[in-house]
Motif scaffolding. Sequence first.
Motif, PDB file in Angstrom:
ATOM      1  N   UNK C  35       0.816  -1.211   0.000  1.00  0.00           N
ATOM      2  CA  UNK C  35       0.000   0.000   0.000  1.00  0.00           C
ATOM      3  C   UNK C  35       0.852   1.264   0.000  1.00  0.00           C
ATOM      4  N   UNK C  39       1.034   4.286  -2.844  1.00  0.00           N
ATOM      5  CA  UNK C  39       0.931   5.727  -2.608  1.00  0.00           C
ATOM      6  C   UNK C  39       2.121   6.450  -3.228  1.00  0.00           C
ATOM      7  N   UNK C  98      -3.073  12.363   4.075  1.00  0.00           N
ATOM      8  CA  UNK C  98      -4.301  11.619   4.391  1.00  0.00           C
ATOM      9  C   UNK C  98      -4.123  10.144   4.065  1.00  0.00           C
ATOM     10  N   UNK C  99      -3.503   9.867   2.925  1.00  0.00           N
ATOM     11  CA  UNK C  99      -3.282   8.481   2.519  1.00  0.00           C
ATOM     12  C   UNK C  99      -2.440   7.736   3.527  1.00  0.00           C
ATOM     13  N   UNK C 102      -4.343   6.916   6.616  1.00  0.00           N
ATOM     14  CA  UNK C 102      -5.221   5.754   6.415  1.00  0.00           C
ATOM     15  C   UNK C 102      -4.420   4.464   6.465  1.00  0.00           C
ATOM     16  N   UNK C 103      -3.232   4.496   5.852  1.00  0.00           N
ATOM     17  CA  UNK C 103      -2.425   3.277   5.818  1.00  0.00           C
ATOM     18  C   UNK C 103      -1.999   2.893   7.240  1.00  0.00           C
ATOM     19  N   UNK C 105      -3.650   3.443   9.883  1.00  0.00           N
ATOM     20  CA  UNK C 105      -4.820   2.859  10.539  1.00  0.00           C
ATOM     21  C   UNK C 105      -5.037   1.416  10.070  1.00  0.00           C
ATOM     22  N   UNK C 106      -4.876   1.222   8.778  1.00  0.00           N
ATOM     23  CA  UNK C 106      -5.059  -0.139   8.259  1.00  0.00           C
ATOM     24  C   UNK C 106      -4.028  -1.076   8.869  1.00  0.00           C
ATOM     25  N   UNK C 109      -4.945  -2.029  12.323  1.00  0.00           N
ATOM     26  CA  UNK C 109      -6.089  -2.935  12.431  1.00  0.00           C
ATOM     27  C   UNK C 109      -5.770  -4.334  11.935  1.00  0.00           C
TER      28      UNK C 109
END
Lengths: 540, 657, 125
Positions: C35, C39, C98-99, C102-103, C105-106, C109
């Motif tokens: 990921x 990006x 922002x990307x 998000x990464x 956070x992913x 998780x």
Amino acid sequence: MSSVDLLLPLLVAVPMLLSTVPIALGLRFDRTGWSVAALTTTALVAATTTLANVVYTDGVVTHKLGGWSPAYGIELVLDEFSALIAVLVAVTAAGVLAYTRVGGPRGNTFYSGYLLLTGGLLGISVTGDVFNLFVFLEIVGLATYAMIASGDGPESAVAALKYLILGTVGASMYLIGVGLIFMATGTLNMGVLAEVLPAAVERDPTLVRAGFAFVFVGFSMKVAQWPLHTWQPDAYQHAPDGVTPVIAALVSTAYAYAFGRLLYSVFGPEFLTSTPYLTELVVTVGCVSVVAGSALAVIQTDVKRMFAFSSVSQFGLIVAAYGLVTESAFIGATIHLVGHAVIKAGLFAAAGLIAINYDARTVDEYAGLADEHPIVAGTMALLLVSLIGIPPSAGFVGKWYIALGAVEAQLWPVAVVILFSTLLTLAYSARLLEKMYFTPATPLEAPHVSESVATDGGENEDDAETAAGADAANDGDAGARGGTDTAALEAITANRDRNTVSYGMLALVVATALLAISLGFAGGFLADLLDPSFITEVFN
Amino acid sequence: MSESILPLAAVLTSAVAVVLIVASYRRPNIREGWSVLAALTQFGIVFSMLPGVLDGTVYKWSLQQSLGVEFLAGIDFVLRADLLGMLFALLASFLWIFTSFYATGYMRGLDEHDQTRFFAAFAASLSSAVGIAFAGNLVTIFVFYELLSLVTYPLVAHDGDREARIAGRKYIAYTFFGGGVILLAGTVMVYWLTSQTGTATTAFESGGIGALAEGAATDPTAAQITFYLLITGFAVKAAVMPLHSWLADAMVAPTPVSGLLHAVAVVKSGAFGIARVILEVYGPETIRDLPLSVPGIGEVGLNVPLAILAAFTLTAASIIALRKDHLKRRLAYSTTAQLSYIVLGLSMLHPYAILGALFHIPAHAFAKLTLFFCAGSVHVETHTDYISDMAGIGKRMPLTMSAFTIGAAGMAGMPLIAGFVSKFYMLLGAGYVGGEYWLFAAALLLSGVLNIAYFWPVVYTAFFESEDRHDAKPLLEFPAGGIRQFVGDELATDGGNRDEEPELNSDDDSGAGADSDADSEADYEFAVDQYPSDADVPGGPGGSSAEGDADSGVKTGTETAGTGHDHGHAVAHDDQHEHHGGPPAGGWTRHSPLTESTWLMLGPIVVIATGAVVLGVIPGHAAFLDLATEIVTSVFDANSLEQLRGPLSAALEVSTQ
Amino acid sequence: MIDAALDILASRYAYALLFVLLGTGLYMVIANENLVKKLIGVNLFQSAIFLFFIAMAYVDGRAPIIEGKSHGVGEIASPLPQVIVLTAIVVGIALTAVGLALIIRIYAEYGTLREDTLREVRADE
């Protein structure tokens, strides 16, 4: 005109500046975001309606930012086409806010994103500059990614990232197109571009056509046309329930508006029709999206996902209408933009309401909803009916003009697809309607014939109170109903304890349904808004 | 032309009733009271316009003129009570009065669920039907046509079981294909065609839209396609083959729905739409001027393919009806056939044929509604749906079955009943045109014979047979083409030829009865006793017809082998449908006409059956024939009907003078 | 023919190079399973576009902003694309931020950055 044009930059600047306020206040106070957002959006509604009033009585309002000449400065323009979208954006943003107060993700950062989104969307509607449009596209994109990711589960982060990557690539594609057009003409202002483009096309048609191609691909991605739609279902499904209505109603709509603006105000009908295979291409992409979107919607099990695919199909209708290049089709596309936004906002809001309060997210879980919650189910049914395009409703008016446009253009295959789209929409809408109204909630109850008769009687009374006093506060009631069956209803009861339907949510859903129906009588009115000045200017 | 709010009021009456019905859902009496009140008010409003309309006044309400709202650019939303609209509105609103009584009796008799939704949707259907009648242009009629499809869907899928849901799906798919797709396409095309030669319009004009005739002259192919689009759009609801199959499936709906909607309001809206298209959108003259050139045959009138389709439908549907054992399904196919009478009459274009067709709209409505009401009342009282279970039922329900006989005679076109008058005019029209049109006359006559063939067995079995002694029904029970053993050797029907029986079973499950022996008969009797069919009818006298068990024991022993067919049949149905119809074990108890059912149902049956007779005996005094005559003379621009005698070309000459 | 092609390449080498960069970025977005690298691909793609704007910024004429004073006429760098690129870079940085958020956070998780693994993990749930 006096100084009314000063409102234009404020329309964009105020929400964006104020979007920092919730965060700043958040350092001291916990829950100020909603109030700030509510005040701002209310002010925006007032401002846009004032401006729209001026536009429809006195004509176009323009504002040159910083007083620079339009040749290289940024110009903000509100004309008959954009005023409609600006009002739609402001009203929907204010309306959905009523919904998020209880239902949506709370917290100050969310409202910052919300205001940023609103500012970006208004920016898209009023800008008169192609590069400025790119900036607003990205601002809207950023706010959307952040808001989608504010959902509970990790799924929403994945969906947001997928959207971010595809959305950025799409916007970048558009930027390449802008670069190529800039190369050909040396200007970025839409009004000036429209004047100099014909000469540029004569000089070097390939350059302008390449520019158009990149713009088209970029917007196909942003508007979610098949096969570039893949981000949309995930994003809509995993976004928080309070976010989906505003995203589904406004983001794609604003993008589609921007695309229409470029097609008709910048490239112009003449370029569209004189370039070989251009209209055919646009129409084909639109038609394929109509069919593919509906077909995919039929096989979905998740309701929000189904509506997402429905959006693919409905925007296909709009893109196809753009490609027809007739006055009726353009009017139809504009009306359908507005109508679809209202309907989808209502549908997603209703789906969110049902998901939050009754914990039903899949089509199967909607079984028997009408008996339990007649108002929500009835509203949803009305919205679905408008989406199908049964008159009098917003969906029908748009479809009428688009179909008329297709017939006027004498593109029979397109006319066939557009008319058959009714049946395709019916396929997935009827599935939901049937589940809500004609499928018993729990199949286990069926064998006890005598018992279920008693159930009917009991439920009737239950419905009575639901109707009278809104679904909100009958927790105790639900317990009484538990006499009929156990597990499923207990789950619902438990859920109700956790969350209650706010009047705001219910009111918003009902209001959108009524608006969708009343727009069905506004076909002539909406066409009149566009017709005398804008349409004749564009098409002659 | 006079501005009036009356047409709108007629439409809104039942729309308001919808709200009131939903609001008073906790009090069934008030709820049904609203229904009746709305029906009476609606009929009153419609009837108050009748004298004016007959004098040539057209009551018109327009959205633009009254509220200043333009529905679509260049298109007004117009409600207009003219002659043709009056014919349909008067019929629908008049019959609704009695149907609302009947529906009350029916729904309560069966203790149905979701009655509020039922009555609300019913009132909404009537609102849409009257809207269709009064619509002043194609867009307005389209609006109500779609709404009608929408609000009748809950009525079809009312039961909420699998069968009803599937029927509902089929219904909605067919009707929206016809309305939302095909009819909308035709409307858009008309708008486009008229815009090419002048101001775009879709407003109806008696004798055809002038601008459309000009548009058709410049682009005949598009005009022909448009004609068929419009006709196909309406033909879906008129159940013209091959678009008919939803109608038979829609019979899962409660009987008042099958009666008023699927024999009168909904299906007639299709036939009515075709009448509008032929008489007031295109006009007979334009249709004649647009011949199709068919390779190998030459030029054929635009109307001829439609007439052929209608003639085929009315013959084929009658033949299919012969083999339907489910009474409502048989009636549904009869409706399919009768609607095609109307379509055929209209598409023959001759004024007399059109007159017959228009008069057939009320004639069929009265007769068919009687038949459906009878079928429904039999269902409520005895839970009997299958004709083979009805032997001797005339004893149990004498009045109902007498009314049924009248209705059946009307269907077959017997003199003195409504159906005769309309068929007479249609035959006259076919005769005046002559030529190949004799074929259509022959189809009409043949269908009359077939009508007798499929209705007579019902009447016969009800009155002239008894539960334990009745003939086999070869058309129902034998495989198509028949079985030799029954024809050749009647006496050995059961006892002999045992070796052939397995084959019989595999052929046709209705023939399974042939091998039923004493054991299975005993089972059958027990099944009936276990679930006495009438015991759960509250308030009705049916409860008293629950019989003693001892009786059945005796009967089992004495039954003749011949009844095996019937009972085996019933067993087969029991397996499939869980219905417990047929005579109770002791046979039908004899009832007087006054006690056979509730008066909520008997009253409407008597009134409607009387109406059918009145229309047949004194058609000139019952408004409908006057209306139809006025319509025809105004379309052909003639002073009187007598002027229009003679061939079609002569009749059209009258109009140009 | 070859001469002409070489000529174009010699005079427009910048464009050719930029579109190679563009293609590389797009390929990374599509084909790379990681990921973060995806990006980076997006960034590369955008950078190529920025360079494209810079490369085409030479125009004939005079600088438009400075009114009244006529400096030398000839090939000058138009200021407009520069402004555009500056803005676009800002936008691009915001998107990257922002990307990456998000990464993170992913990753928190699911514990993975690879898309194929992610797909498996999600399918199991």
